[in-house]
Scaffold this motif. Structure first.
Motif, PDB file in Angstrom:
ATOM      1  N   PHE A  68       0.888  -1.161   0.000  1.00 31.21           N
ATOM      2  CA  PHE A  68       0.000   0.000   0.000  1.00 31.21           C
ATOM      3  C   PHE A  68       0.928   1.214   0.000  1.00 31.21           C
ATOM      4  N   VAL A  69       1.119   1.812  -1.180  1.00 32.38           N
ATOM      5  CA  VAL A  69       2.129   2.855  -1.372  1.00 32.38           C
ATOM      6  C   VAL A  69       1.453   4.187  -1.686  1.00 32.38           C
ATOM      7  N   GLY A  70       1.928   5.243  -1.053  1.00 26.46           N
ATOM      8  CA  GLY A  70       1.423   6.579  -1.315  1.00 26.46           C
ATOM      9  C   GLY A  70       2.402   7.408  -2.125  1.00 26.46           C
ATOM     10  N   ILE A  71       1.869   8.320  -2.928  1.00 27.23           N
ATOM     11  CA  ILE A  71       2.679   9.283  -3.671  1.00 27.23           C
ATOM     12  C   ILE A  71       2.239  10.680  -3.242  1.00 27.23           C
ATOM     13  N   MET A  72       3.195  11.477  -2.762  1.00 29.46           N
ATOM     14  CA  MET A  72       2.900  12.830  -2.297  1.00 29.46           C
ATOM     15  C   MET A  72       3.850  13.830  -2.929  1.00 29.46           C
ATOM     16  N   GLY A  73       3.450  15.079  -2.900  1.00 33.52           N
ATOM     17  CA  GLY A  73       4.287  16.145  -3.412  1.00 33.52           C
ATOM     18  C   GLY A  73       3.498  17.429  -3.477  1.00 33.52           C
ATOM     19  N   PRO A  74       4.167  18.566  -3.497  1.00 30.74           N
ATOM     20  CA  PRO A  74       3.459  19.846  -3.602  1.00 30.74           C
ATOM     21  C   PRO A  74       2.764  19.974  -4.957  1.00 30.74           C
ATOM     22  N   SER A  75       1.900  20.945  -5.077  1.00 28.28           N
ATOM     23  CA  SER A  75       1.198  21.187  -6.329  1.00 28.28           C
ATOM     24  C   SER A  75       2.197  21.409  -7.456  1.00 28.28           C
ATOM     25  N   GLY A  76       1.973  20.729  -8.582  1.00 29.86           N
ATOM     26  CA  GLY A  76       2.855  20.860  -9.740  1.00 29.86           C
ATOM     27  C   GLY A  76       4.091  19.999  -9.685  1.00 29.86           C
ATOM     28  N   ALA A  77       4.191  19.113  -8.681  1.00 29.15           N
ATOM     29  CA  ALA A  77       5.390  18.279  -8.536  1.00 29.15           C
ATOM     30  C   ALA A  77       5.475  17.175  -9.581  1.00 29.15           C
ATOM     31  N   GLY A  78       4.317  16.774 -10.124  1.00 28.92           N
ATOM     32  CA  GLY A  78       4.302  15.716 -11.119  1.00 28.92           C
ATOM     33  C   GLY A  78       3.587  14.458 -10.674  1.00 28.92           C
ATOM     34  N   LYS A  79       2.990  14.461  -9.476  1.00 30.66           N
ATOM     35  CA  LYS A  79       2.370  13.238  -8.967  1.00 30.66           C
ATOM     36  C   LYS A  79       1.142  12.821  -9.785  1.00 30.66           C
ATOM     37  N   SER A  80       0.340  13.775 -10.221  1.00 30.07           N
ATOM     38  CA  SER A  80      -0.829  13.430 -11.029  1.00 30.07           C
ATOM     39  C   SER A  80      -0.413  12.925 -12.406  1.00 30.07           C
TER      40      SER A  80
END
Length: 254
Positions: free
Chosen positions: A36-48
Motif C-alpha cells: 500500500f504505497v502513497g505518492i505525495m508532493g506539492p502542487s505541480g510536482a508531477g504526482k498526477s
C-alpha cells in the motif's frame, strides 16, 4: 514479486511557444505485490502526471512502466483498453458512479465487461461489499447513500475483479473526516486481507499515514522515500516533516 516497475520515466509537454515543459524528469521505483504505497508532493510536482502514465491515461516521453509482466508503454489500442479493464482498478475523487444504476450494478460493471458468469458476479460482489461494509446498501442508488458510502462502492468496483494494481487518485478529497477515515481503514483492511496492491496519490498526510510506504515527488523527480516502522501516528508526523521540507502547504494536512 514486483507488480509495478517504473524505470527512468520522463514526460514532457509541448507549449504554444515551442518550449517543452517537463512534468517528470526521470522517475524510477517498484511496488511489490500486496504493498500500500502513497505518492505525495506539492502542487505541480508531477504526482498526477505520474499516476496518469501508470494508469495508461497518458503516455511517457521516455522510459518504461511494467505492470505484472507487461510493458504498458508498448501496448496499443484495443489491447490497451483490455489491459486497463482487466488489470487496473480505479478510485476517483468524484466517485464516477452511474446514477441510473444501483450500487450492485455499478460494482458489477467490470465483471460484466470481462464476461464473468452471473453466479460468479454475485459471489464476487457480495464478498467485496462485505469487506467494505456496504452489503446492505447494494440495492440503493448513488443518490440514496452518503458520500462515504458512494466512495466505498467506487472502491468495491475498483477491486471486484481482483486487478493487478488499484490506483486511487485523492479518494478522500470530497469526504468529511469520518467518511475519509472509514474509507481508508477499509482500503487498509483490503490490502491486508486480500493482498490488494494499492497506489494512492494524495496531498493529505492523514490519508497517506494509512500507507506502508510513501514516495515524495518534487520537480518531476523522486525526492525521498519513507517507510512506516512504528505506529500510524508516528508515521503521520514523519510525513508532515518531509512534506514541510518539500515546501508543501501544511493547511493541506489534517
Amino acid at each position: 514479486m514486483s507488480v509495478l516497475t517504473v524505470k527512468d520515466v520522463k514526460k514532457e509537454y509541448g507549449t504554444k511557444s515551442g518550449v517543452s515543459s517537463v512534468a517528470l524528469a526521470g522517475v524510477s521505483f517498484e511496488v511489490e505485490k500486496g504493498e500500500f504505497v502513497g505518492i505525495m508532493g506539492p502542487s505541480g510536482a508531477g504526482k498526477s502526471t505520474l499516476l496518469n502514465v501508470i494508469a495508461t491515461i497518458d503516455t511517457v516521453t521516455q522510459g518504461s512502466i511494467v505492470i505484472g509482466d507487461k510493458n504498458i508503454c508498448g501496448i496499443r489500442e484495443p489491447a490497451l483498453s483490455d489491459f486497463r479493464r482487466n488489470k487496473l482498478g480505479f478510485i476517483f475523487q468524484d466517485y464516477n458512479l452511474l446514477d441510473t444504476l444501483t450500487l450492485r450494478e455499478n460494482i458489477a460493471l467490470p465483471l460484466i465487461m470481462s464476461k464473468v458468469k452471473p453466479d460468479q458476479i454475485d459471489k464476487q460482489i457480495n464478498n467485496v461489499a462485505g469487506s467494505l461494509g456496504i452489503e446492505k446498501l447494494l440495492s440503493k442508488y448513488p443518490c440514496e447513500v452518503s458520500g462515504g458510502q458512494r466512495q466505498r462502492a467506487s472502491a468495491a468496483r475498483a477491486i471486484v475483479n481482483k486487478p493487478e494494481l488499484v490506483l486511487a487518485d485523492e479518494p478522500t478529497g470530497a469526504l468529511d473526516s469520518k467518511s475519509a477515515g472509514d474509507l481508508l481503514r477499509a482500503l487498509q483492511d483490503l490490502n491486508v486481507s486480500q493482498m490488494a496492491t494499492i497506489l494512492l496519490v494524495t496531498h493529505d498526510a492523514f490519508a497517506a499515514s494509512f500507507c506502508q510506504r510513501i514516495l515524495f515527488i518534487k520537480d518531476g523527480l523522486l525526492y525521498r522515500e519513507i517507510t512506516r516502522n512504528g505506529t500510524r501516528k508516528q508515521f503521520y508526523e514523519d510525513i508532515i516533516d518531509v512534506f514541510s521540507q518539500l515546501g508543501g502547504d501544511n493547511r493541506d494536512l489534517r
